[in-house]
Motif scaffolding. Structure first.
Motif, short mmCIF file in Angstrom:
data_model
loop_
_atom_site.label_atom_id
_atom_site.label_comp_id
_atom_site.label_asym_id
_atom_site.label_seq_id
_atom_site.Cartn_x
_atom_site.Cartn_y
_atom_site.Cartn_z
N PHE A 245 -14.01 16.15 33.32
CA PHE A 245 -13.15 15.70 32.13
C PHE A 245 -12.56 17.07 31.56
CE2 PHE A 245 -16.27 12.58 33.82
CZ PHE A 245 -15.80 11.82 33.75
N SER A 246 -10.71 17.13 30.83
CA SER A 246 -10.13 17.81 30.13
C SER A 246 -10.34 16.99 28.94
CB SER A 246 -9.61 18.47 31.01
OG SER A 246 -8.18 17.89 31.44
N ASN B 142 -10.21 30.13 21.86
CA ASN B 142 -11.47 30.21 22.07
C ASN B 142 -11.33 28.83 23.78
OD1 ASN B 142 -12.93 32.16 20.75
ND2 ASN B 142 -12.60 30.75 19.31
N LEU B 143 -10.05 28.80 24.24
CA LEU B 143 -9.99 27.24 24.75
C LEU B 143 -11.35 27.64 25.93
CD1 LEU B 143 -6.49 27.87 25.08
CD2 LEU B 143 -7.37 25.76 23.40
N ARG B 144 -11.65 26.60 26.34
CA ARG B 144 -11.81 25.64 28.27
C ARG B 144 -11.08 26.04 29.33
NH1 ARG B 144 -15.53 21.65 26.51
NH2 ARG B 144 -13.89 21.55 24.75
N MET B 145 -11.04 26.25 30.17
CA MET B 145 -10.03 25.93 31.58
C MET B 145 -10.29 26.04 32.59
SD MET B 145 -6.13 27.62 31.62
CE MET B 145 -5.42 27.30 32.86
N ALA B 146 -9.72 24.71 32.97
CA ALA B 146 -10.19 24.97 34.16
C ALA B 146 -8.86 25.69 36.02
CB ALA B 146 -10.19 23.16 35.08
N SER B 147 -9.98 26.74 36.11
CA SER B 147 -8.26 27.25 36.42
C SER B 147 -9.16 27.35 38.52
CB SER B 147 -8.91 28.47 36.52
OG SER B 147 -7.76 29.76 37.83
N GLY B 148 -8.11 26.28 39.08
CA GLY B 148 -8.05 26.03 40.85
C GLY B 148 -7.27 27.04 41.44
N THR B 149 -6.00 27.15 41.93
CA THR B 149 -5.09 28.36 41.92
C THR B 149 -4.31 28.28 40.46
OG1 THR B 149 -5.61 26.87 44.39
CG2 THR B 149 -3.78 29.04 43.51
N ARG B 150 -4.44 29.17 40.23
CA ARG B 150 -3.54 29.90 38.61
C ARG B 150 -3.47 30.49 38.77
NH1 ARG B 150 -2.75 25.16 38.15
NH2 ARG B 150 -0.93 25.67 36.71
N THR B 151 -2.13 31.66 38.88
CA THR B 151 -0.90 32.30 38.72
C THR B 151 -1.45 33.42 36.95
OG1 THR B 151 0.78 31.34 39.31
CG2 THR B 151 -0.89 32.58 41.30
N ILE C 134 -8.99 23.15 28.51
CA ILE C 134 -7.80 22.63 29.32
C ILE C 134 -7.78 22.19 30.36
CG2 ILE C 134 -6.79 22.76 26.77
CD1 ILE C 134 -5.30 25.54 28.36
N SER C 135 -6.66 21.51 31.18
CA SER C 135 -6.55 21.87 32.31
C SER C 135 -4.89 21.53 32.89
CB SER C 135 -6.87 20.11 33.21
OG SER C 135 -6.71 20.89 34.33
N ASN D 18 -6.43 13.99 27.02
CA ASN D 18 -4.96 14.02 26.31
C ASN D 18 -4.17 14.09 27.73
OD1 ASN D 18 -5.26 13.14 23.65
ND2 ASN D 18 -6.76 14.76 23.22
N LEU D 19 -3.17 14.03 27.47
CA LEU D 19 -1.69 14.18 28.37
C LEU D 19 -1.00 14.31 28.28
CD1 LEU D 19 -1.15 15.20 31.87
CD2 LEU D 19 -1.11 12.29 31.75
N ILE D 20 -0.39 16.02 28.36
CA ILE D 20 1.11 15.94 27.89
C ILE D 20 1.68 15.98 29.70
CG2 ILE D 20 2.23 18.39 27.14
CD1 ILE D 20 0.24 18.90 25.35
N ILE D 21 3.09 15.74 29.23
CA ILE D 21 4.12 15.79 30.21
C ILE D 21 4.74 16.66 29.73
CG2 ILE D 21 5.69 14.51 31.64
CD1 ILE D 21 3.17 14.36 32.47
N THR D 22 5.84 17.51 30.46
CA THR D 22 6.47 18.29 30.80
C THR D 22 7.67 17.92 31.39
OG1 THR D 22 6.01 20.49 30.96
CG2 THR D 22 6.39 20.29 28.48
N THR D 23 8.80 17.89 31.62
CA THR D 23 10.19 17.26 32.73
C THR D 23 11.12 17.90 32.22
OG1 THR D 23 10.77 14.88 33.49
CG2 THR D 23 10.68 15.11 31.05
N GLU D 24 11.60 17.91 33.68
CA GLU D 24 12.69 18.41 33.83
C GLU D 24 14.03 17.35 32.94
OE1 GLU D 24 14.19 21.87 35.03
OE2 GLU D 24 12.34 21.57 35.10
#
Length: 335
Positions: free
Chosen positions: A191-192, A78-87, A53-54, A226-232
């Protein structure tokens, strides 16, 4: 091309450009389809144990926290994950041992609030036992790995990492450039399986608008199966069509559109609400208890003890607190 040095890190994202192309072609028939659903359904459908996931946003800005909460509630592991600048987002997942493999640029920090001691201690323990694996990158090379994937190519040549220990612990290769003879580093495309990005506005099809900082979110959107968009807010497509230049992510990348007002809380949503420093301090205080007991109470109260993200918001002060944060973001008040 002559390889003259290799990092000893592992590549966790196994998808190839051709695999990704086939997947995207298969979902192209969903253009102009209504993709609205709630966050529970989106995570059930598009995030499985072991997925890569990203997550969009950066630092403590525009993080899709409703998505992170739902991953925790549904027990994904057991997720694999991309972490650039994550907090805060990655800290929550690490606290609960949900990540098994991590491409790491920057983690274990809450910016001005310091490093959560329990999270760091737990990560050290899991690295020692082998339950958690990491491959190191710079923030720049993490962004360029997404860009390579978005371009549909297997790698990009960069001059970053050379002469550093980060190269040693990365999965980059150093080669001799066939055109100039100079040394250059090759970084693999990333690729995620699923990415989630929180945006200011979107229509029901997934055409998205983002105000303020963009980071590498477009490349993350373009390199996710797959892309999930959450939106205000979900807005009418006619409003989108009035000015296509404001559409940052077009619908043909999107698989789910989830309306979650205040869905980045307690992080900052530029132009709408400021970060809730008080709540982040509550988490940081709990995370400084090395035993983990204070964090268990935090999670039981705010996440596992709540039915959904809206109940979580109510526990954090509800509409009254959000209105206070909106005033701060507009420079009309103080925390």
């Amino acid at each position: 091309m002559q390889i003259i040095a290799k990092g000893n890190g592992e590549i966790f994202s196994k998808t190839t450009p051709d695999d990704f192309r086939k997947h995207m072609l298969a979902k192209s028939d969903r253009v102009n389809s209504d993709k609205r659903m709630d966050i529970k359904e989106a995570v059930q459908r598009f995030v499985q144990d072991g997925d890569y996931i990203s997550i969009g946003g950066c630092s403590i800005v525009r993080l899709p926290m409703a998505f992170v909460h739902e991953i925790l509630r549904q027990g994904r592991r057991n997720l694999r994950m991309a972490s650039g600048t994550r907090t805060f987002d990655v800290d929550l997942l690490l606290d609960n041992d949900r990540i098994a493999q991590l491409d790491i640029g920057y983690i274990l920090g809450l910016e001005l609030l310091g490093i959560p001691l329990y999270t760091r201690t737990r990560v050290q323990e899991r690295l020692k036992s082998g339950d958690l694996k990491v491959t190191e990158w710079s923030n720049g090379t993490m962004a360029w790995r997404h860009k390579a994937a978005a371009m549909g190519i297997p790698f990009l040549p960069v001059r970053s990492l050379a002469g550093t220990d980060t190269f040693k612990y990365s999965a980059a290769n150093q080669v001799v450039c066939p055109f100039t003879g100079m040394k250059i580093n090759l970084i693999p495309a990333l690729f995620s399986d699923t990415a989630c990005i929180h945006v200011h506005k979107a229509d029901k099809y997934g055409n998205c608008r983002i105000d303020g900082m963009l980071n590498e979110d477009l490349d993350k959107a373009r390199s996710a199966k797959n892309l999930i968009i959450t939106t205000e807010k979900i807005i009418d497509t006619e409003e989108i069509r009035k000015d296509g230049s404001k559409t940052f992510i077009p619908q043909f990348y999107v698989d789910a559109v989830v309306e979650v007002p205040n869905g980045a809380y307690p992080t900052n949503m530029p132009g709408i609400y400021y970060l809730d420093l008080d709540h982040l301090k509550t988490y940081a205080k709990a995370a400084n208890d090395r035993s983990g007991e204070a964090l268990k109470k935090y999670y039981n109260e705010y996440i596992f003890g709540t039915e959904d993200f809206q109940e979580y918001l109510k526990k954090c002060g509800g509409e009254k607190r959000i209105n206070e944060l909106k005033k701060i973001e507009r420079m009309q008040g103080r925390a």
